[in-house]
Scaffold this motif. Structure first.
Motif, PDB file in Angstrom:
ATOM      1  N   ASN A  38      -0.629  14.781   1.721  1.00 21.29           N
ATOM      2  CA  ASN A  38      -1.639  13.820   1.288  1.00 21.29           C
ATOM      3  C   ASN A  38      -1.200  12.384   1.542  1.00 21.29           C
ATOM      4  OD1 ASN A  38      -4.154  14.902  -0.451  1.00 21.29           O
ATOM      5  ND2 ASN A  38      -2.460  16.344  -0.578  1.00 21.29           N
TER       6      ASN A  38
ATOM      7  N   THR B 145      -9.512  13.363   5.134  1.00 17.86           N
ATOM      8  CA  THR B 145      -9.142  13.519   3.727  1.00 17.86           C
ATOM      9  C   THR B 145      -9.116  14.988   3.331  1.00 17.86           C
ATOM     10  OG1 THR B 145     -10.149  11.378   3.214  1.00 17.86           O
ATOM     11  CG2 THR B 145      -9.750  12.858   1.380  1.00 17.86           C
TER      12      THR B 145
ATOM     13  N   TYR C 203      -5.567   7.618   7.203  1.00 23.20           N
ATOM     14  CA  TYR C 203      -6.855   7.060   6.766  1.00 23.20           C
ATOM     15  C   TYR C 203      -6.825   5.541   6.792  1.00 23.20           C
ATOM     16  CZ  TYR C 203     -11.272   7.471   4.199  1.00 23.20           C
ATOM     17  OH  TYR C 203     -12.589   7.435   3.850  1.00 23.20           O
TER      18      TYR C 203
ATOM     19  N   ARG D  67       1.122   4.149  -3.033  1.00 26.59           N
ATOM     20  CA  ARG D  67       0.885   5.574  -2.825  1.00 26.59           C
ATOM     21  C   ARG D  67       2.111   6.405  -3.192  1.00 26.59           C
ATOM     22  NH1 ARG D  67      -4.323   6.695  -3.062  1.00 26.59           N
ATOM     23  NH2 ARG D  67      -5.547   5.272  -1.800  1.00 26.59           N
TER      24      ARG D  67
ATOM     25  N   GLY E 190      -6.353  -0.198  -1.437  1.00 23.40           N
ATOM     26  CA  GLY E 190      -5.286   0.561  -2.076  1.00 23.40           C
ATOM     27  C   GLY E 190      -4.193  -0.326  -2.610  1.00 23.40           C
TER      28      GLY E 190
ATOM     29  N   VAL F  80      -9.103   0.293   3.755  1.00 23.02           N
ATOM     30  CA  VAL F  80      -8.421   1.143   2.787  1.00 23.02           C
ATOM     31  C   VAL F  80      -7.101   0.521   2.351  1.00 23.02           C
ATOM     32  CG1 VAL F  80      -7.407   3.410   2.416  1.00 23.02           C
ATOM     33  CG2 VAL F  80      -9.551   3.198   3.687  1.00 23.02           C
TER      34      VAL F  80
ATOM     35  N   ASP G  39      -3.183   9.710   3.759  1.00 27.17           N
ATOM     36  CA  ASP G  39      -3.483   8.338   3.329  1.00 27.17           C
ATOM     37  C   ASP G  39      -3.098   7.331   4.406  1.00 27.17           C
ATOM     38  OD1 ASP G  39      -4.542   9.062   0.910  1.00 27.17           O
ATOM     39  OD2 ASP G  39      -2.654   8.900  -0.179  1.00 27.17           O
TER      40      ASP G  39
ATOM     41  N   TYR H 150       0.834  -1.214   0.000  1.00 27.41           N
ATOM     42  CA  TYR H 150       0.000   0.000   0.000  1.00 27.41           C
ATOM     43  C   TYR H 150       0.860   1.252   0.000  1.00 27.41           C
ATOM     44  CZ  TYR H 150      -3.295   3.517   1.671  1.00 27.41           C
ATOM     45  OH  TYR H 150      -4.044   4.650   1.797  1.00 27.41           O
TER      46      TYR H 150
END
Length: 317
Positions: free
Chosen positions: A296, A240, A303, A7, A314, A310, A300, A3
């Motif tokens: 960001n 977010t 989150y 990202r 992801g 997630v 992530d 993950y």
């Protein structure tokens, strides 16, 4: 790990696209830094000699490739105007901009969370209508207009806070915070409304869930239900938005720093635009993009920590 790598790969692509487009746009802007350096009375030969010395006569793609190569080894270039190292110029001023954004975000969350919870507790009630009206009035004014109004009231009217200036924290905590209150409040009064409305909508939906009804049936207090059982699952969308607001805050600081005379990265960027110092413009925009994608990425991670589903989605996306 999959993950995180997924990202990071996406963020690297975004950063590469942003820097490339910015470099192209900066080089088609009107004006020429060579004229700024040579002066208005200089001849065309003198201007051309400066352009050749700076390498501005070479193809754009070649200069971009050289600039990217320098960034990878820590060389962000040197200002055409004052010969200041771009990386040092940015990092020297970034703590000031970061403090402004952090204070603005803290104020925005301090307003948004209690207001969102109060609005969601009784939708369309008196408190919800009052908070909604205040939010509408707040978001209807851009940050620079809010800044001017705050200066007029609290600096010129009551004389409680200074209208301009900045003091480093080495001069004392209050001396540092006092001139930052109005700039941070100018940004926060625009940002808190989006956070509040998002939290309100999510919490209204969460409060209809069966486990909330079970908690009420067990005799739990409304405050415990709202803050312990409903707030966390209602915060996903708001978290977010915190990452997306970094871009808005970065853009807002450019104007706010100019209004309040704060020596941050935004003010450095404005000065570079006025003087056509393209390498500083490129460095500032790249730094803003790097800050945005990093924020960001951290969102992530937060989150995924809050909702393990997630991570699974992801990793296979």
């Amino acid at each position: 790990m999959r993950y995180l790598l997924y990202r990071l790969r996406r963020l690297a692509i975004v950063l590469g696209v942003v820097t490339f487009i910015t470099f192209l746009l900066v080089n088609v802007l009107p004006g020429d830094v060579a004229y700024e350096m040579a002066g208005m009375d200089s001849s065309e030969e003198e201007v051309q000699a400066i352009r050749e010395d700076l390498g501005l006569d070479r193809p754009v793609l070649l200069r971009y490739a050289e600039w990217v190569g320098g960034v990878f080894v820590g060389d962000w270039g040197t200002s055409y105007i004052n010969q200041e190292n771009v990386w040092e110029a940015i990092t020297d001023r970034f703590p000031v901009s970061f403090e402004l954004m952090l204070l603005a975000q803290i104020i925005a969350l301090s307003l948004a969370i209690p207001a969102g919870v109060a609005s969601a507790f009784r939708p369309n009630g008196r408190a919800d209508r009052i908070i909604g009206s205040l939010a509408f009035a707040s978001v209807s004014m851009p940050s620079f207009m809010t800044a001017i109004l705050l200066i007029f009231i609290f600096a010129l009217g009551f004389g409680w806070l200074p209208a301009t200036g900045y003091e480093p924290i080495s001069e004392g905590l209050w001396a540092n915070l006092r001139p930052m209150i109005l700039p941070a409040l100018s940004l926060a009064l625009v940002e808190w409304t989006v956070l509040m409305r998002t939290l309100r909508a999510e919490m209204i939906a969460v409060l209809q869930e069966n486990y909330i009804a079970l908690a009420r049936a067990k005799g739990m207090s409304n405050m415990r239900i709202l803050l312990v059982h409903a707030l966390r699952p209602s915060s996903f969308s708001m978290i977010t938005l915190l990452g997306l607001q970094v871009a808005r805050l970065l853009g807002g600081t450019i104007i706010i720093e100019q209004i309040f005379g704060i020596p941050g990265v935004g003010r450095l960027l404005i000065h570079a635009v006025y003087t056509r110092d393209f390498i500083v413009i490129q460095g500032c925009v790249t730094f803003f993009a790097l800050a945005f994608v990093t924020a960001n990425f951290l969102v992530d991670i937060a989150y995924a920590w809050l909702d393990p589903r997630v991570r699974t989605g992801g990793a296979h996306g």
